[in-house]
Write a protein that holds these residues in place. Structure first.
Motif, short mmCIF file in Angstrom:
data_model
loop_
_atom_site.label_atom_id
_atom_site.label_comp_id
_atom_site.label_asym_id
_atom_site.label_seq_id
_atom_site.Cartn_x
_atom_site.Cartn_y
_atom_site.Cartn_z
N ASN A 64 0.71 -1.43 0.28
CA ASN A 64 -0.27 -0.11 -0.12
C ASN A 64 0.92 1.65 0.22
O ASN A 64 0.47 1.92 -0.28
CB ASN A 64 -1.01 -0.10 1.00
CG ASN A 64 -1.93 -1.07 0.99
OD1 ASN A 64 -2.91 -1.27 -0.03
ND2 ASN A 64 -2.73 -1.80 2.40
N THR A 65 1.51 1.37 0.69
CA THR A 65 2.37 2.68 0.83
C THR A 65 3.80 2.12 0.45
O THR A 65 4.49 3.26 0.10
CB THR A 65 3.10 3.60 2.55
OG1 THR A 65 3.59 1.75 2.57
CG2 THR A 65 1.48 3.35 3.10
N GLY A 122 -3.50 7.95 5.05
CA GLY A 122 -4.69 8.32 5.82
C GLY A 122 -4.13 9.85 6.05
O GLY A 122 -4.91 11.28 5.47
N ALA A 123 -3.28 9.86 6.23
CA ALA A 123 -2.63 11.54 6.06
C ALA A 123 -2.49 11.82 4.84
O ALA A 123 -1.88 13.56 4.53
CB ALA A 123 -0.85 11.06 6.70
N ALA A 124 -1.94 11.05 3.88
CA ALA A 124 -2.71 11.69 1.97
C ALA A 124 -3.47 12.46 1.85
O ALA A 124 -3.42 13.19 0.52
CB ALA A 124 -1.50 9.94 1.37
N ASP A 125 -5.10 11.92 2.12
CA ASP A 125 -6.08 12.57 1.88
C ASP A 125 -5.70 13.92 2.18
O ASP A 125 -5.22 14.53 2.57
CB ASP A 125 -7.01 12.51 2.66
CG ASP A 125 -6.36 10.04 2.54
OD1 ASP A 125 -6.74 9.99 1.11
OD2 ASP A 125 -7.43 9.27 3.23
N HIS A 132 0.96 2.00 11.31
CA HIS A 132 1.59 3.11 10.85
C HIS A 132 1.21 3.10 9.68
O HIS A 132 1.01 3.85 8.43
CB HIS A 132 3.02 2.25 10.62
CG HIS A 132 3.33 3.91 10.22
ND1 HIS A 132 3.92 3.69 9.01
CD2 HIS A 132 4.21 4.24 10.59
CE1 HIS A 132 5.01 4.94 8.69
NE2 HIS A 132 5.16 5.27 9.81
N ASP A 133 0.79 1.98 8.62
CA ASP A 133 0.69 1.86 6.89
C ASP A 133 -0.94 3.19 6.52
O ASP A 133 -1.03 3.82 5.98
CB ASP A 133 0.23 0.88 6.22
CG ASP A 133 1.78 0.20 5.46
OD1 ASP A 133 3.41 1.15 5.58
OD2 ASP A 133 1.38 -0.67 4.77
#
Length: 90
Positions: A31-32, A87-90, A81-82
């Motif tokens: 995912n990340t 979520g921080a990227a949204d 953490h992923d």
């Protein structure tokens, strides 16, 4: 040193294994694209599982993230953490 169950936790679904030795498993989050190492200590002191992290395969060095009691808790923490990073990227 890793049980079959521990290897399955890392190798199925969420992650791609990059390298596996008796002492550690290095893998990539699908995912990340962050890279992780779960390393099992043999000294018997404190929490026996150390987690290392880097933000991409191109980053030269890993940094130490945290220690925990077992591989299941390490995988759970990495997945959390992923979720945070995504979520921080949204």
């Amino acid at each position: 040193m890793f049980t079959k169950k521990e290897k399955r936790m890392v190798g199925e679904g969420h992650f791609t294994i990059i390298r596996e030795t008796e002492r550690y498993i290095e893998f990539l989050s699908k995912n990340t694209k962050h890279c992780w190492i779960i390393c099992k200590s043999q000294d018997g002191i404190g929490k026996p599982v150390m987690i290392y992290h880097k933000h991409s395969r191109e980053t030269e060095y890993y940094h130490r993230h945290w220690k925990t009691w077992n591989v299941a808790k390490a995988v759970e923490s990495i997945m959390q953490h992923d979720r945070y990073v995504l979520g921080a990227a949204d």
